[in-house]
Design a protein around this motif. Structure first.
Motif, short mmCIF file in Angstrom:
data_model
loop_
_atom_site.label_atom_id
_atom_site.label_comp_id
_atom_site.label_asym_id
_atom_site.label_seq_id
_atom_site.Cartn_x
_atom_site.Cartn_y
_atom_site.Cartn_z
N GLU A 295 0.76 -1.58 0.53
CA GLU A 295 0.16 0.12 0.14
C GLU A 295 0.93 1.38 -0.08
N GLU A 296 2.20 1.49 -0.10
CA GLU A 296 3.42 1.81 -0.19
C GLU A 296 2.81 3.30 -1.86
N GLU A 297 3.13 4.13 -1.98
CA GLU A 297 2.90 4.99 -3.22
C GLU A 297 3.58 5.06 -3.59
N ALA B 72 8.22 18.80 -12.41
CA ALA B 72 7.44 18.82 -11.26
C ALA B 72 6.38 18.00 -10.96
N ILE B 73 6.02 18.01 -10.32
CA ILE B 73 5.13 17.33 -8.33
C ILE B 73 4.68 17.60 -7.58
N LYS B 74 3.74 18.14 -7.33
CA LYS B 74 3.60 18.22 -5.95
C LYS B 74 3.41 17.74 -5.27
N GLU B 75 2.86 16.31 -5.03
CA GLU B 75 2.93 15.72 -3.99
C GLU B 75 4.45 15.25 -3.18
N GLY B 76 4.07 14.50 -2.07
CA GLY B 76 5.29 14.48 -1.57
C GLY B 76 5.66 13.33 -2.08
N LYS B 77 7.53 12.68 -1.74
CA LYS B 77 7.72 11.34 -2.01
C LYS B 77 9.00 10.87 -0.70
N LYS B 78 8.82 9.86 -0.78
CA LYS B 78 9.57 8.91 0.23
C LYS B 78 11.08 9.33 -0.99
N SER B 79 12.24 9.46 0.27
CA SER B 79 14.06 9.45 -0.68
C SER B 79 14.14 8.35 -0.94
N LYS B 80 14.89 8.42 -1.40
CA LYS B 80 16.11 6.26 -2.43
C LYS B 80 16.47 6.26 -1.21
N ASN B 81 16.37 5.41 -1.41
CA ASN B 81 17.51 4.16 -0.04
C ASN B 81 17.22 3.09 -0.74
#
Length: 291
Positions: A167-169, A282-291
């Motif tokens: 369920e992660e986006e 450009a995307i307004k929504e947040g996003k987790k960092s690369k790991n």
């Protein structure tokens, strides 16, 4: 209408013949233009800096300059027509590939080949060349976003916000299969064939990728500024991650240098990485960092 192999070959061969003829026409115009430029140079040599330009030479130079401008405009139109024919071939091949896939003849592309294909399509993305100096670049050129009423066409590449198994986006690179104007939803395929997933997404979860590259030397306004927060395709992956623009391209063939958010580094950012214009959006929504 479905494409048969014979029909596709015929359409491509027709355009290749057009391109062959256009290239010869361009060369003729170039030679013609050179003759006029040489005549201008010879005429200017006859007028020394200390001499007053006589009405005769004034009119002669005016006529030569007008002729040179007309030749250049004709050559420009021929070049633009040739580039359009090349894009038509790419479109025909893409439509044929999509129809073959929908008919169940999906070609399996190994990951290494997929990464190479993504790199080549970014490098060969058409370069926007305006007809008037200082003109505004159109939508989907470089950093210029799509119009609110725009929807990507079948076969276009997009960034799509999808839910994973837990369920992660995640923002993934996807290809448009269909857009339903009634429901305002897209059907898209994950470009990563290992996933083989098809998603039905609302329009707000799909961001069209640029259709043209911006030339930093003539259309710098169509590039993200240094320090901009963007989403960029992480090299050798098919996922977009939040990043900061560190350096802008200085030529039409250069890429952005970006710093990806990465909590494994002390300052929270990865070392500088290069990403092509096509994959920086450009995307307004947040996003987790690369790991």
């Amino acid at each position: 209408m479905p494409f048969t192999n014979d029909a596709v070959t015929l359409q491509i061969n027709e355009r290749l013949k057009n391109i062959y003829n256009l290239v010869h026409d361009i060369e003729k115009e170039r030679i013609k233009c050179e003759v006029n430029l040489n005549n201008i140079s010879k005429t200017l040599d006859k007028v020394t800096p200390d001499d007053k330009v006589t009405p005769y030479y004034q009119q002669k130079l005016k006529n030569l300059y007008n002729a040179a401008c007309q030749d250049a405009q004709q050559e420009e139109e021929l070049v633009r027509t040739t580039l359009n024919k090349i894009n038509e071939i790419r479109t025909i091949r893409n439509e044929r590939r999509i129809q073959a896939r929908q008919a169940g003849n999906k070609e399996t592309i190994r990951r290494g080949a997929l990464m190479k294909m993504l790199q080549i399509t970014a490098q060969t993305l058409p370069l926007y060349i305006g007809k008037t100096p200082g003109g505004k670049a159109p939508a989907l050129c470089g950093a210029v976003p799509a119009e609110s009423t725009y929807h990507a066409k079948m076969g276009d590449m997009v960034a799509a916000l999808v839910k994973g198994a837990e369920e992660e986006e995640n923002w993934i690179l996807a290809e448009v299969v269909h857009f339903n104007s009634t429901t305002n939803k897209y059907e898209v395929d994950d470009i990563d064939e290992e996933q083989k997933d098809r998603h039905v997404l609302s329009k707000r979860r799909v961001v069209p990728l640029p259709l043209m590259r911006a030339n930093p030397e003539t259309d710098s306004h169509a590039l993200f500024s240094k320090g901009s927060i963007v989403m960029a395709l992480y090299p050798q992956t098919t996922c977009f991650y939040k990043a900061v623009v560190n350096q802008l391209p200085t030529t039409s063939t250069e890429e952005y240098e970006v710093l990806f958010e990465d909590a494994t580094y002390a300052d929270g950012y990865s070392p500088p990485l290069n990403v092509a214009q096509r994959y920086v959006i450009a995307i307004k929504e947040g996003k987790k960092s690369k790991n």
